[in-house]
Design a protein around this motif. Structure first.
Motif, short mmCIF file in Angstrom:
data_model
loop_
_atom_site.label_atom_id
_atom_site.label_comp_id
_atom_site.label_asym_id
_atom_site.label_seq_id
_atom_site.Cartn_x
_atom_site.Cartn_y
_atom_site.Cartn_z
N ALA A 281 0.18 -1.34 -0.52
CA ALA A 281 0.11 -0.05 0.37
C ALA A 281 0.28 1.52 -0.23
O ALA A 281 -0.06 2.17 -0.50
CB ALA A 281 -0.89 0.06 1.01
N GLN A 285 0.14 2.94 -3.94
CA GLN A 285 0.16 1.57 -3.94
C GLN A 285 1.53 1.34 -5.27
O GLN A 285 0.32 0.38 -6.10
CB GLN A 285 -1.44 1.10 -4.72
N PRO A 344 -6.22 0.41 2.70
CA PRO A 344 -4.23 -0.22 2.77
C PRO A 344 -4.38 -0.65 3.84
O PRO A 344 -2.86 -1.70 3.20
CB PRO A 344 -4.18 0.96 3.03
#
Length: 448
Positions: A281, A285, A344
């Motif tokens: 993440a 990302q 995330p």
């Protein structure tokens, strides 16, 4: 080592105290095709092994073909004297077996962690990959999902028959995802789930799948990759046993019916650092995209692992969610590598290509090597299916082509071990050739 032995000894003694009727324990490990081999030990002898006595089994038991035969692979099997190799007990895996007619126990054994591990043992291959990632500060969290079919216990001319609906007595021959199927087959499914929990496996969701008599079991996310693969392997063993007890056959065969969906092994993997931060993440990302690119680059070379037999290749391009090209996508089950919607913290990939009868240790090892390669190479992936439904790269769809692609891949030889790659590819090639040695009835119909 002394502390390790004392822990094992305490485990064995506790088991004997809690299960005084158990006289024997099966010591088992997974071979290359994904079958368990091992020995049945008197429980008092197991206590001696736990205290430090040697535990040896033939090294070449790992090399058995699908039918249990030995193949000449280099000097193994026929020119090496068939030597023994040390194994060790896997702590925490000594559990009761409740599907046999007599009280029994079972416990995993492995060569990894011994003085001379077997380089081509599946669990050792995964252990080396996980150790290398740990040294890089990468800690995978893994969850397997396994699909399987229930069949009637009796075969007809060697062919599987639809499982009988316990409520109506009729064949469960209607494809559906109905929740009622879970209720109708609740006795056997509940026993499977409870037996798995008794084996220490973290069972979560049970789903009725599309195929008649087809189900899926999900396992909890596990921060120990070896344990996660242990769960998948042990679940297959216990599920077959419980099914027989209830008058069914359970099979993880990839494609038992041509007209219905095959059974897959889906693997969710996320990567964390030592502080618990999700590495995929970070930086908007970007590492996720690199990891996906690495998986897709190596996927065509890992096909003998993901599709380990002739039948498994039949599943590819099937009726439902079985890709024919290496692809990825967000929330897209047509992709080989799916990115489930998540926050995330839980961002992960879902690798969907492997068949349910693949070796879970090797499947996870191959996936992790793909992720590792992607993070190192830092390349951008091809377009996701969400942007281009034709996106994807070809992969081999026949075993001999797949073996050649795997055998020549330098990254796999480096990351999985050159000796393993040679042994595994030759094992698959020999199995495939042995399969071809029987003339099918269809050949007589077509050509006689």
């Amino acid at each position: 080592m002394k502390s390790h032995s004392s822990t094992l000894l305490a485990e064995v003694r506790s088991f004997r105290q809690n299960h005084p009727d158990v006289r024997y324990v099966d010591l088992i490990a997974l071979d290359i095709p994904g079958h368990f081999y091992g020995k049945r030990y008197p429980v008092e002898m197991l206590e001696k092994v736990a205290a430090g006595s040697p535990l040896k089994l033939p090294q070449n038991a790992v090399l058995l073909g699908v039918q249990g035969g030995l193949f000449k692979i280099g000097d193994y099997c026929f020119n090496d004297g068939d030597p023994d190799a040390n194994r060790r007990l896997v702590p925490g895996t000594l559990k009761p077996v409740n599907w046999e007619s007599q009280p029994l126990g079972q416990m995993l054994i492995t060569s990894d962690g011994t003085e001379a591990p077997i380089e081509f043992e599946p669990r050792e291959v995964l252990a080396k990959v996980l150790e290398r990632l740990q040294h890089q500060g990468i800690h995978p969290v893994v969850a397997f999902e396994l699909e399987f079919y229930l069949f009637d216990k009796q075969l007809e001319n060697g062919l599987p028959q639809f499982a009988r609906d316990p409520l109506s007595g009729d064949a469960d021959d209607q494809p559906n995802l109905h929740i009622e199927r879970l209720s109708r087959f609740s006795d056997v499914l509940d026993d499977m789930a409870q037996t798995a929990k008794d084996q220490g496996i973290d069972i979560t969701v049970i789903t009725a799948e599309i195929g008649p008599g087809q189900f899926e079991i999900n396992f909890g996310h596990c921060d120990d990759g070896l344990r996660a693969a242990d769960w998948a392997a042990l679940f297959c063993r216990s599920t077959r046993g419980v099914a027989l007890k209830h008058g069914y056959r359970a099979s993880f065969m990839a494609k038992p019916y041509l007209q219905f969906p095959g059974s897959g092994m889906h693997v969710h993997v996320s990567l964390y650092d030592a502080a618990g931060n999700n590495l995929l993440a970070a930086h908007q990302q970007q590492p996720l995209r690199h990891a996906v690119a690495g998986c897709l680059e190596l996927l065509p070379h890992c096909m003998p692992i993901f599709s380990p037999n002739h039948n498994a290749f039949r599943r590819l391009g099937g009726t439902v969610n079985a890709a024919t090209r290496a692809s990825w996508g967000f929330e897209d089950r047509d992709a080989c590598v799916r990115i489930p919607d998540s926050d995330p913290r839980n961002l992960r990939i879902e690798h969907r290509l492997a068949s349910a009868d693949a070796n879970p240790y090797l499947v996870l090892a191959a996936i992790l090597v793909g992720l590792e390669h992607g993070l190192d190479a830092k390349r951008e992936p091809i377009a996701p299916l969400n942007e281009d439904r034709n996106s994807g790269t070809d992969f081999p769809v026949e075993m001999l082509d797949a073996v050649r692609a795997m055998q020549q891949q330098p990254i796999l030889r480096d990351k999985l071990g050159a000796e393993f790659v040679e042994v595994y590819c030759e094992n698959k090639r020999q199995d495939h050739l042995a399969f071809q040695q029987e003339i099918h009835a269809r050949e007589y119909r077509w050509f006689l």
